[in-house]
Design a protein around this motif. Structure first.
Motif, PDB file in Angstrom:
ATOM      1  N   LEU A   1      -1.994   0.756  11.756  1.00  9.93           N
ATOM      2  CA  LEU A   1      -0.734   0.884  11.029  1.00  9.93           C
ATOM      3  C   LEU A   1      -0.948   1.582   9.685  1.00  9.93           C
ATOM      4  O   LEU A   1      -0.153   2.439   9.289  1.00  9.93           O
ATOM      5  N   LYS A   2      -2.007   1.228   8.989  1.00  9.09           N
ATOM      6  CA  LYS A   2      -2.301   1.882   7.711  1.00  9.09           C
ATOM      7  C   LYS A   2      -2.619   3.361   7.913  1.00  9.09           C
ATOM      8  O   LYS A   2      -2.229   4.214   7.098  1.00  9.09           O
ATOM      9  N   GLN A   3      -3.310   3.671   9.001  1.00 13.18           N
ATOM     10  CA  GLN A   3      -3.609   5.062   9.311  1.00 13.18           C
ATOM     11  C   GLN A   3      -2.321   5.838   9.578  1.00 13.18           C
ATOM     12  O   GLN A   3      -2.153   6.978   9.124  1.00 13.18           O
ATOM     13  N   ALA A   4      -1.381   5.216  10.295  1.00 15.38           N
ATOM     14  CA  ALA A   4      -0.106   5.876  10.580  1.00 15.38           C
ATOM     15  C   ALA A   4       0.678   6.122   9.303  1.00 15.38           C
ATOM     16  O   ALA A   4       1.279   7.193   9.117  1.00 15.38           O
ATOM     17  N   LEU A   5       0.682   5.146   8.385  1.00 15.56           N
ATOM     18  CA  LEU A   5       1.387   5.328   7.118  1.00 15.56           C
ATOM     19  C   LEU A   5       0.740   6.436   6.278  1.00 15.56           C
ATOM     20  O   LEU A   5       1.434   7.211   5.608  1.00 15.56           O
ATOM     21  N   LYS A   6      -0.584   6.494   6.325  1.00 15.44           N
ATOM     22  CA  LYS A   6      -1.279   7.550   5.585  1.00 15.44           C
ATOM     23  C   LYS A   6      -0.871   8.925   6.097  1.00 15.44           C
ATOM     24  O   LYS A   6      -0.671   9.873   5.320  1.00 15.44           O
ATOM     25  N   LYS A   7      -0.707   9.042   7.421  1.00 11.41           N
ATOM     26  CA  LYS A   7      -0.297  10.323   7.987  1.00 11.41           C
ATOM     27  C   LYS A   7       1.119  10.688   7.569  1.00 11.41           C
ATOM     28  O   LYS A   7       1.446  11.862   7.392  1.00 11.41           O
TER      29      LYS A   7
ATOM     30  N   GLY B   1      13.635   1.866   0.340  1.00 13.67           N
ATOM     31  CA  GLY B   1      12.795   0.676   0.455  1.00 13.67           C
ATOM     32  C   GLY B   1      12.107   0.491   1.789  1.00 13.67           C
ATOM     33  O   GLY B   1      11.491  -0.563   2.032  1.00 13.67           O
ATOM     34  N   VAL B   2      12.184   1.500   2.668  1.00 16.82           N
ATOM     35  CA  VAL B   2      11.576   1.352   3.995  1.00 16.82           C
ATOM     36  C   VAL B   2      10.061   1.192   3.890  1.00 16.82           C
ATOM     37  O   VAL B   2       9.464   0.336   4.542  1.00 16.82           O
ATOM     38  N   ARG B   3       9.454   2.001   3.027  1.00 18.16           N
ATOM     39  CA  ARG B   3       7.992   1.922   2.899  1.00 18.16           C
ATOM     40  C   ARG B   3       7.556   0.558   2.366  1.00 18.16           C
ATOM     41  O   ARG B   3       6.567  -0.025   2.838  1.00 18.16           O
ATOM     42  N   ASP B   4       8.302   0.015   1.409  1.00 18.22           N
ATOM     43  CA  ASP B   4       7.957  -1.304   0.876  1.00 18.22           C
ATOM     44  C   ASP B   4       8.022  -2.367   1.965  1.00 18.22           C
ATOM     45  O   ASP B   4       7.189  -3.278   2.018  1.00 18.22           O
ATOM     46  N   ARG B   5       9.006  -2.254   2.859  1.00 16.74           N
ATOM     47  CA  ARG B   5       9.138  -3.219   3.949  1.00 16.74           C
ATOM     48  C   ARG B   5       7.985  -3.086   4.938  1.00 16.74           C
ATOM     49  O   ARG B   5       7.472  -4.088   5.465  1.00 16.74           O
ATOM     50  N   LEU B   6       7.565  -1.844   5.203  1.00 20.16           N
ATOM     51  CA  LEU B   6       6.438  -1.629   6.105  1.00 20.16           C
ATOM     52  C   LEU B   6       5.148  -2.178   5.507  1.00 20.16           C
ATOM     53  O   LEU B   6       4.340  -2.810   6.201  1.00 20.16           O
ATOM     54  N   GLU B   7       4.955  -1.939   4.220  1.00 14.07           N
ATOM     55  CA  GLU B   7       3.761  -2.456   3.555  1.00 14.07           C
ATOM     56  C   GLU B   7       3.758  -3.988   3.580  1.00 14.07           C
ATOM     57  O   GLU B   7       2.721  -4.622   3.808  1.00 14.07           O
ATOM     58  N   ALA B   8       4.928  -4.583   3.354  1.00 16.45           N
ATOM     59  CA  ALA B   8       5.025  -6.044   3.370  1.00 16.45           C
ATOM     60  C   ALA B   8       4.737  -6.597   4.754  1.00 16.45           C
ATOM     61  O   ALA B   8       4.111  -7.660   4.893  1.00 16.45           O
TER      62      ALA B   8
ATOM     63  N   ALA C   1      -7.682  -4.523  13.946  1.00 15.64           N
ATOM     64  CA  ALA C   1      -7.494  -3.254  14.647  1.00 15.64           C
ATOM     65  C   ALA C   1      -6.073  -2.745  14.461  1.00 15.64           C
ATOM     66  O   ALA C   1      -5.850  -1.559  14.189  1.00 15.64           O
ATOM     67  N   PHE C   2      -5.081  -3.632  14.603  1.00 13.00           N
ATOM     68  CA  PHE C   2      -3.697  -3.218  14.412  1.00 13.00           C
ATOM     69  C   PHE C   2      -3.414  -2.873  12.954  1.00 13.00           C
ATOM     70  O   PHE C   2      -2.694  -1.916  12.656  1.00 13.00           O
ATOM     71  N   GLU C   3      -3.962  -3.652  12.051  1.00  9.95           N
ATOM     72  CA  GLU C   3      -3.759  -3.374  10.626  1.00  9.95           C
ATOM     73  C   GLU C   3      -4.283  -1.985  10.264  1.00  9.95           C
ATOM     74  O   GLU C   3      -3.610  -1.206   9.570  1.00  9.95           O
ATOM     75  N   ALA C   4      -5.482  -1.669  10.753  1.00  9.04           N
ATOM     76  CA  ALA C   4      -6.071  -0.362  10.447  1.00  9.04           C
ATOM     77  C   ALA C   4      -5.257   0.775  11.043  1.00  9.04           C
ATOM     78  O   ALA C   4      -5.054   1.818  10.401  1.00  9.04           O
TER      79      ALA C   4
ATOM     80  N   ILE D   1       2.745  -5.257   7.024  1.00  5.72           N
ATOM     81  CA  ILE D   1       1.305  -5.177   7.253  1.00  5.72           C
ATOM     82  C   ILE D   1       0.579  -6.291   6.509  1.00  5.72           C
ATOM     83  O   ILE D   1      -0.346  -6.930   7.040  1.00  5.72           O
ATOM     84  N   GLU D   2       1.011  -6.560   5.290  1.00  6.62           N
ATOM     85  CA  GLU D   2       0.315  -7.543   4.462  1.00  6.62           C
ATOM     86  C   GLU D   2       0.619  -8.980   4.859  1.00  6.62           C
ATOM     87  O   GLU D   2      -0.283  -9.829   4.898  1.00  6.62           O
ATOM     88  N   ARG D   3       1.904  -9.274   5.174  1.00  3.05           N
ATOM     89  CA  ARG D   3       2.282 -10.671   5.406  1.00  3.05           C
ATOM     90  C   ARG D   3       2.818 -10.936   6.815  1.00  3.05           C
ATOM     91  O   ARG D   3       2.578 -11.998   7.386  1.00  3.05           O
ATOM     92  N   GLY D   4       3.559  -9.980   7.360  1.00  3.98           N
ATOM     93  CA  GLY D   4       4.167 -10.201   8.664  1.00  3.98           C
ATOM     94  C   GLY D   4       3.181 -10.162   9.811  1.00  3.98           C
ATOM     95  O   GLY D   4       3.207 -11.025  10.708  1.00  3.98           O
ATOM     96  N   LEU D   5       2.292  -9.177   9.792  1.00  4.69           N
ATOM     97  CA  LEU D   5       1.327  -9.022  10.883  1.00  4.69           C
ATOM     98  C   LEU D   5       0.444 -10.257  11.046  1.00  4.69           C
ATOM     99  O   LEU D   5       0.278 -10.748  12.171  1.00  4.69           O
ATOM    100  N   PRO D   6      -0.110 -10.820   9.951  1.00  4.54           N
ATOM    101  CA  PRO D   6      -0.934 -12.026  10.124  1.00  4.54           C
ATOM    102  C   PRO D   6      -0.167 -13.187  10.740  1.00  4.54           C
ATOM    103  O   PRO D   6      -0.748 -13.983  11.486  1.00  4.54           O
ATOM    104  N   GLU D   7       1.131 -13.305  10.461  1.00  7.19           N
ATOM    105  CA  GLU D   7       1.915 -14.394  11.022  1.00  7.19           C
ATOM    106  C   GLU D   7       2.029 -14.268  12.543  1.00  7.19           C
ATOM    107  O   GLU D   7       1.981 -15.260  13.270  1.00  7.19           O
ATOM    108  N   TYR D   8       2.200 -13.028  13.022  1.00  5.61           N
ATOM    109  CA  TYR D   8       2.278 -12.822  14.467  1.00  5.61           C
ATOM    110  C   TYR D   8       0.971 -13.195  15.139  1.00  5.61           C
ATOM    111  O   TYR D   8       0.953 -13.808  16.217  1.00  5.61           O
ATOM    112  N   PHE D   9      -0.142 -12.842  14.516  1.00  5.02           N
ATOM    113  CA  PHE D   9      -1.435 -13.101  15.158  1.00  5.02           C
ATOM    114  C   PHE D   9      -1.828 -14.574  15.087  1.00  5.02           C
ATOM    115  O   PHE D   9      -2.630 -15.037  15.891  1.00  5.02           O
ATOM    116  N   LYS D  10      -1.271 -15.317  14.140  1.00  2.00           N
ATOM    117  CA  LYS D  10      -1.524 -16.752  14.108  1.00  2.00           C
ATOM    118  C   LYS D  10      -1.010 -17.423  15.371  1.00  2.00           C
ATOM    119  O   LYS D  10      -1.537 -18.440  15.816  1.00  2.00           O
TER     120      LYS D  10
END
Length: 248
Positions: free
Chosen positions: A134-140, A154-161, A129-132, A163-172
């Motif tokens: 965040l991706k929706q916000a970036l699309k906007k 490089g801000v966008r690259d950090r945000l993408e990273a 739910a959070f991933e979707a 979502i891809e790697r940081g978010l799963p670590e928090y939810f673990k």
């Protein structure tokens, strides 16, 4: 607000909330439903949805809270805590299998559906739910000529990273990540629990991301205009309260 299941979501959430709260609260705090019609007719044609429900006059709690005596505040917060626990402890129907909004199937069973505040979902997990979102916000941001998607420096690259790697670590680290509960997302009234327009089924923590903004319970942003006491309260809620508590 997503119109496709906006009415259905509110009716379904009110139905579940009434089942969770009516046995524990007198008088009832969830408005009685007299009738409703969704946004799609039986013929499959779009129509204006509506809900007819009991009027429950009242005032927003944050308009009265500052002028209340401490004992009165304690009594109200105890009621809020009881109400919130009743919602979060209520066993959801087996037909609600995902996180997000609700609707009804052809047999009138309450089932998972898109979340009306985002028009996306439902999702198999709280993380999804959070991933979707965040991706929706970036699309906007990509569609906004002023923000330009945060691609510079490089801000966008950090945000993408993230979502891809940081978010799963928090939810673990979230042991209760599979818990689902009724989320009202707009606690504010005294005489009843009304306005289920933002309601959904998500992890219990989500209530504190959306509700209680008028009386010190919301995990919002950290703007400079906040009073020192408000910032201290948010820090304590995130990192623990001092022991013993200060006198003021």
């Amino acid at each position: 607000m997503g119109a496709a299941n906006r009415v259905e979501n509110e009716v379904a959430m009110m139905t579940l909330a009434a089942a969770a709260l009516d046995p524990n609260f007198e008088p009832n705090v969830v408005p009685r439903l007299y009738g409703w019609a969704g946004t799609t007719s039986k013929k499959g044609e779009p129509q204006q949805g509506w809900i007819l429900q009991k009027l429950m006059p009242g005032v927003p709690l944050d308009e009265k809270l500052d002028n209340m005596e401490l004992e009165e505040k304690k009594e109200i917060f105890a009621q809020i805590a009881k109400l919130l626990k009743s919602l979060q402890d209520f066993p959801l129907p087996a037909s609600v299998t995902e996180f997000g909004g609700l609707t009804f199937d052809n047999d009138s069973n309450i089932i998972s559906a898109p979340m009306t505040t985002t028009s996306t979902g439902p999702w198999p997990s709280y993380e999804a739910a959070f991933e979707a979102r965040l991706k929706q916000a970036l699309k906007k941001t990509d569609e906004n000529s002023y923000i330009r998607g945060w691609h510079e420096n490089g801000v966008r690259d950090r945000l993408e990273a993230f979502i891809e790697r940081g978010l799963p670590e928090y939810f673990k680290q979230l042991e209760s990540r599979d818990d689902k509960a009724i989320i009202h997302a707009d606690f504010s009234r005294i005489t009843g629990l009304i306005d289920f327009d933002f309601s959904c089924v998500l992890h219990p923590s989500y209530e504190f991301l959306c509700s209680f903004s008028g009386f010190g319970g919301k995990f919002g942003g950290w703007p400079d205009i906040e009073a020192r006491e408000e910032r201290a309260l948010k820090e304590a809620k995130l990192h623990g309260f001092p022991d013993p508590l200060p006198n003021n």
